[in-house]
Design a protein around this motif. Structure first.
Motif, PDB file in Angstrom:
ATOM      1  N   ILE A  98      -7.577  17.750 -72.587  1.00 48.09           N
ATOM      2  CA  ILE A  98      -6.371  17.016 -72.987  1.00 48.09           C
ATOM      3  C   ILE A  98      -5.187  17.459 -72.123  1.00 48.09           C
ATOM      4  CG2 ILE A  98      -4.655  16.762 -74.841  1.00 48.09           C
ATOM      5  CD1 ILE A  98      -7.054  16.774 -76.826  1.00 48.09           C
ATOM      6  N   GLY A  99      -5.048  18.772 -71.920  1.00 47.17           N
ATOM      7  CA  GLY A  99      -3.973  19.277 -71.058  1.00 47.17           C
ATOM      8  C   GLY A  99      -4.058  18.700 -69.651  1.00 47.17           C
ATOM      9  N   ALA A 100      -5.275  18.636 -69.107  1.00 47.53           N
ATOM     10  CA  ALA A 100      -5.462  18.072 -67.762  1.00 47.53           C
ATOM     11  C   ALA A 100      -5.114  16.585 -67.732  1.00 47.53           C
ATOM     12  CB  ALA A 100      -6.903  18.294 -67.297  1.00 47.53           C
ATOM     13  N   LEU A 101      -5.462  15.865 -68.790  1.00 48.62           N
ATOM     14  CA  LEU A 101      -5.172  14.428 -68.833  1.00 48.62           C
ATOM     15  C   LEU A 101      -3.689  14.131 -69.007  1.00 48.62           C
ATOM     16  CD1 LEU A 101      -8.204  13.234 -70.997  1.00 48.62           C
ATOM     17  CD2 LEU A 101      -7.849  12.887 -68.535  1.00 48.62           C
ATOM     18  N   ILE A 102      -2.967  15.037 -69.673  1.00 55.62           N
ATOM     19  CA  ILE A 102      -1.527  14.854 -69.867  1.00 55.62           C
ATOM     20  C   ILE A 102      -0.747  15.207 -68.600  1.00 55.62           C
ATOM     21  CG2 ILE A 102       0.487  15.750 -71.125  1.00 55.62           C
ATOM     22  CD1 ILE A 102      -1.373  16.168 -73.516  1.00 55.62           C
ATOM     23  N   TRP A 103      -1.272  16.084 -67.787  1.00 57.81           N
ATOM     24  CA  TRP A 103      -0.562  16.606 -66.615  1.00 57.81           C
ATOM     25  C   TRP A 103       0.079  15.521 -65.731  1.00 57.81           C
ATOM     26  CZ3 TRP A 103       1.685  20.871 -65.242  1.00 57.81           C
ATOM     27  CH2 TRP A 103       2.062  21.061 -63.920  1.00 57.81           C
ATOM     28  N   PRO A 104      -0.572  14.394 -65.480  1.00 63.63           N
ATOM     29  CA  PRO A 104       0.041  13.392 -64.598  1.00 63.63           C
ATOM     30  C   PRO A 104       1.399  12.866 -65.066  1.00 63.63           C
ATOM     31  CG  PRO A 104      -2.291  12.961 -64.801  1.00 63.63           C
ATOM     32  CD  PRO A 104      -1.959  14.040 -65.792  1.00 63.63           C
ATOM     33  N   VAL A 105       1.767  13.049 -66.346  1.00 69.84           N
ATOM     34  CA  VAL A 105       3.093  12.582 -66.782  1.00 69.84           C
ATOM     35  C   VAL A 105       4.205  13.367 -66.097  1.00 69.84           C
ATOM     36  CG1 VAL A 105       2.235  11.779 -69.022  1.00 69.84           C
ATOM     37  CG2 VAL A 105       3.367  14.013 -68.871  1.00 69.84           C
ATOM     38  N   THR A 106       3.853  14.480 -65.438  1.00 67.64           N
ATOM     39  CA  THR A 106       4.873  15.230 -64.706  1.00 67.64           C
ATOM     40  C   THR A 106       5.522  14.365 -63.630  1.00 67.64           C
ATOM     41  OG1 THR A 106       3.271  16.105 -63.121  1.00 67.64           O
ATOM     42  CG2 THR A 106       3.730  17.448 -65.073  1.00 67.64           C
ATOM     43  N   SER A 107       4.807  13.380 -63.150  1.00 66.16           N
ATOM     44  CA  SER A 107       5.366  12.510 -62.101  1.00 66.16           C
ATOM     45  C   SER A 107       6.399  11.526 -62.647  1.00 66.16           C
ATOM     46  CB  SER A 107       4.242  11.748 -61.394  1.00 66.16           C
ATOM     47  OG  SER A 107       3.616  10.860 -62.302  1.00 66.16           O
ATOM     48  N   LEU A 108       6.517  11.444 -63.978  1.00 69.89           N
ATOM     49  CA  LEU A 108       7.441  10.488 -64.588  1.00 69.89           C
ATOM     50  C   LEU A 108       8.798  11.083 -64.914  1.00 69.89           C
ATOM     51  CD1 LEU A 108       4.902   8.781 -67.017  1.00 69.89           C
ATOM     52  CD2 LEU A 108       5.607   8.015 -64.742  1.00 69.89           C
ATOM     53  N   SER A 109       9.017  12.329 -64.551  1.00 67.11           N
ATOM     54  CA  SER A 109      10.288  12.980 -64.850  1.00 67.11           C
ATOM     55  C   SER A 109      10.663  13.913 -63.718  1.00 67.11           C
ATOM     56  CB  SER A 109      10.182  13.771 -66.154  1.00 67.11           C
ATOM     57  OG  SER A 109      11.374  14.495 -66.383  1.00 67.11           O
ATOM     58  N   ASP A 110      11.948  14.043 -63.479  1.00 68.27           N
ATOM     59  CA  ASP A 110      12.390  14.990 -62.455  1.00 68.27           C
ATOM     60  C   ASP A 110      12.703  16.360 -63.064  1.00 68.27           C
ATOM     61  OD1 ASP A 110      14.674  14.259 -63.813  1.00 68.27           O
ATOM     62  OD2 ASP A 110      15.802  13.661 -62.040  1.00 68.27           O
ATOM     63  N   ARG A 111      12.511  16.514 -64.372  1.00 76.61           N
ATOM     64  CA  ARG A 111      12.763  17.793 -65.051  1.00 76.61           C
ATOM     65  C   ARG A 111      11.498  18.639 -65.185  1.00 76.61           C
ATOM     66  NH1 ARG A 111      14.560  17.740 -70.375  1.00 76.61           N
ATOM     67  NH2 ARG A 111      13.165  16.015 -70.828  1.00 76.61           N
ATOM     68  N   THR A 112      10.354  18.067 -64.904  1.00 75.52           N
ATOM     69  CA  THR A 112       9.074  18.746 -65.107  1.00 75.52           C
ATOM     70  C   THR A 112       8.474  19.164 -63.763  1.00 75.52           C
ATOM     71  OG1 THR A 112       7.921  16.618 -65.115  1.00 75.52           O
ATOM     72  CG2 THR A 112       8.640  17.467 -67.236  1.00 75.52           C
ATOM     73  N   PRO A 113       7.429  19.986 -63.792  1.00 73.68           N
ATOM     74  CA  PRO A 113       6.812  20.408 -62.527  1.00 73.68           C
ATOM     75  C   PRO A 113       6.281  19.212 -61.730  1.00 73.68           C
ATOM     76  CG  PRO A 113       5.971  21.710 -64.368  1.00 73.68           C
ATOM     77  CD  PRO A 113       6.776  20.591 -64.954  1.00 73.68           C
ATOM     78  N   ALA A 114       6.245  19.383 -60.444  1.00 75.05           N
ATOM     79  CA  ALA A 114       5.654  18.357 -59.581  1.00 75.05           C
ATOM     80  C   ALA A 114       4.151  18.308 -59.847  1.00 75.05           C
ATOM     81  CB  ALA A 114       5.916  18.691 -58.116  1.00 75.05           C
ATOM     82  N   PRO A 115       3.538  17.133 -59.732  1.00 75.64           N
ATOM     83  CA  PRO A 115       2.089  17.035 -59.974  1.00 75.64           C
ATOM     84  C   PRO A 115       1.259  17.996 -59.121  1.00 75.64           C
ATOM     85  CG  PRO A 115       3.054  14.847 -59.833  1.00 75.64           C
ATOM     86  CD  PRO A 115       4.136  15.827 -59.441  1.00 75.64           C
ATOM     87  N   GLY A 116       1.734  18.348 -57.948  1.00 75.74           N
ATOM     88  CA  GLY A 116       1.007  19.254 -57.059  1.00 75.74           C
ATOM     89  C   GLY A 116       1.366  20.725 -57.232  1.00 75.74           C
ATOM     90  N   ASP A 117       2.116  21.065 -58.269  1.00 75.12           N
ATOM     91  CA  ASP A 117       2.484  22.459 -58.536  1.00 75.12           C
ATOM     92  C   ASP A 117       1.318  23.127 -59.251  1.00 75.12           C
ATOM     93  OD1 ASP A 117       3.483  24.864 -59.468  1.00 75.12           O
ATOM     94  OD2 ASP A 117       5.376  24.028 -60.182  1.00 75.12           O
ATOM     95  N   TRP A 118       0.420  23.741 -58.458  1.00 77.73           N
ATOM     96  CA  TRP A 118      -0.836  24.260 -59.003  1.00 77.73           C
ATOM     97  C   TRP A 118      -0.633  25.483 -59.893  1.00 77.73           C
ATOM     98  CZ3 TRP A 118      -3.934  20.553 -59.067  1.00 77.73           C
ATOM     99  CH2 TRP A 118      -3.968  19.618 -58.030  1.00 77.73           C
ATOM    100  N   SER A 120       1.961  25.945 -61.943  1.00 77.98           N
ATOM    101  CA  SER A 120       2.369  25.387 -63.238  1.00 77.98           C
ATOM    102  C   SER A 120       1.179  24.739 -63.937  1.00 77.98           C
ATOM    103  CB  SER A 120       3.488  24.358 -63.052  1.00 77.98           C
ATOM    104  OG  SER A 120       4.669  24.985 -62.636  1.00 77.98           O
ATOM    105  N   PHE A 121       0.355  24.038 -63.165  1.00 76.79           N
ATOM    106  CA  PHE A 121      -0.838  23.398 -63.738  1.00 76.79           C
ATOM    107  C   PHE A 121      -1.763  24.447 -64.369  1.00 76.79           C
ATOM    108  CE2 PHE A 121      -5.137  21.392 -63.013  1.00 76.79           C
ATOM    109  CZ  PHE A 121      -5.022  20.433 -64.012  1.00 76.79           C
ATOM    110  N   ALA A 122      -1.930  25.588 -63.688  1.00 75.06           N
ATOM    111  CA  ALA A 122      -2.782  26.651 -64.212  1.00 75.06           C
ATOM    112  C   ALA A 122      -2.203  27.208 -65.520  1.00 75.06           C
ATOM    113  CB  ALA A 122      -2.948  27.766 -63.182  1.00 75.06           C
ATOM    114  N   TRP A 123      -0.895  27.431 -65.567  1.00 74.96           N
ATOM    115  CA  TRP A 123      -0.261  27.895 -66.809  1.00 74.96           C
ATOM    116  C   TRP A 123      -0.411  26.859 -67.919  1.00 74.96           C
ATOM    117  CZ3 TRP A 123       0.354  32.676 -67.709  1.00 74.96           C
ATOM    118  CH2 TRP A 123       0.775  33.558 -66.724  1.00 74.96           C
TER     119      TRP A 123
END
Length: 143
Positions: A98-118, A120-123
């Motif tokens: 579920i966490g992995a599937l939610i991750w792409p929403v990071t591209s919809l905001s400039d306040r969240t990590p970039a989708p390629g921020d590995w 942040s993705f690991a955390w």
């Protein structure tokens, strides 16, 4: 009360959700990775995103989602008659996914990590695995 299991799911969702929030908040405070900001983010939800909410309300939204998810997952655990450690392993897997599937929403905001921020993705995944482990521990029935 026949529906006592629902109260179990609600309690487990609150506890697990609070722990996930605390974990991601601590990670963001210590590392600067915006994973707690992502957890609280509603920028991608139409209508809801038209307002700015105070931090406690954002956290309440998170807990509502956690309670709903925990209750649904408890229903599935009971339906599949999973016992013991199998529940924990299954819920760690499901919640990490579920966490992995939610991750792409990071591209919809400039306040969240970039989708390629590995990092942040690991955390983010570690937090969701922790959520699954705690939820599994709270929901498991003994053999």
């Amino acid at each position: 009360m026949k529906q006592k299991w629902i109260l179990h799911g609600i309690g487990a969702g609150i506890i697990s959700g609070m722990l996930l929030g605390a974990f991601l908040w601590a990670v963001e405070e210590q590392s600067g990775h915006s994973v707690y900001t992502l957890l609280m983010n509603v920028d991608y939800i139409p209508v809801v995103n038209a307002f700015t909410y105070p931090a406690p309300v954002e956290f309440l939204f998170h807990l509502i989602v956690s309670v709903i998810l925990a209750t649904v997952l408890l229903w599935l655990v009971r339906r599949m008659r999973m016992l013991g450690n199998r529940v924990i392993v299954w819920l760690v897997t499901v919640n990490t996914l579920i966490g992995a599937l939610i991750w792409p929403v990071t591209s919809l905001s400039d306040r969240t990590p970039a989708p390629g921020d590995w990092a942040s993705f690991a955390w983010w995944l570690a937090g969701h695995a922790l959520y699954g482990a705690v939820l599994g521990w709270l929901l498991q029935e003994k053999d």
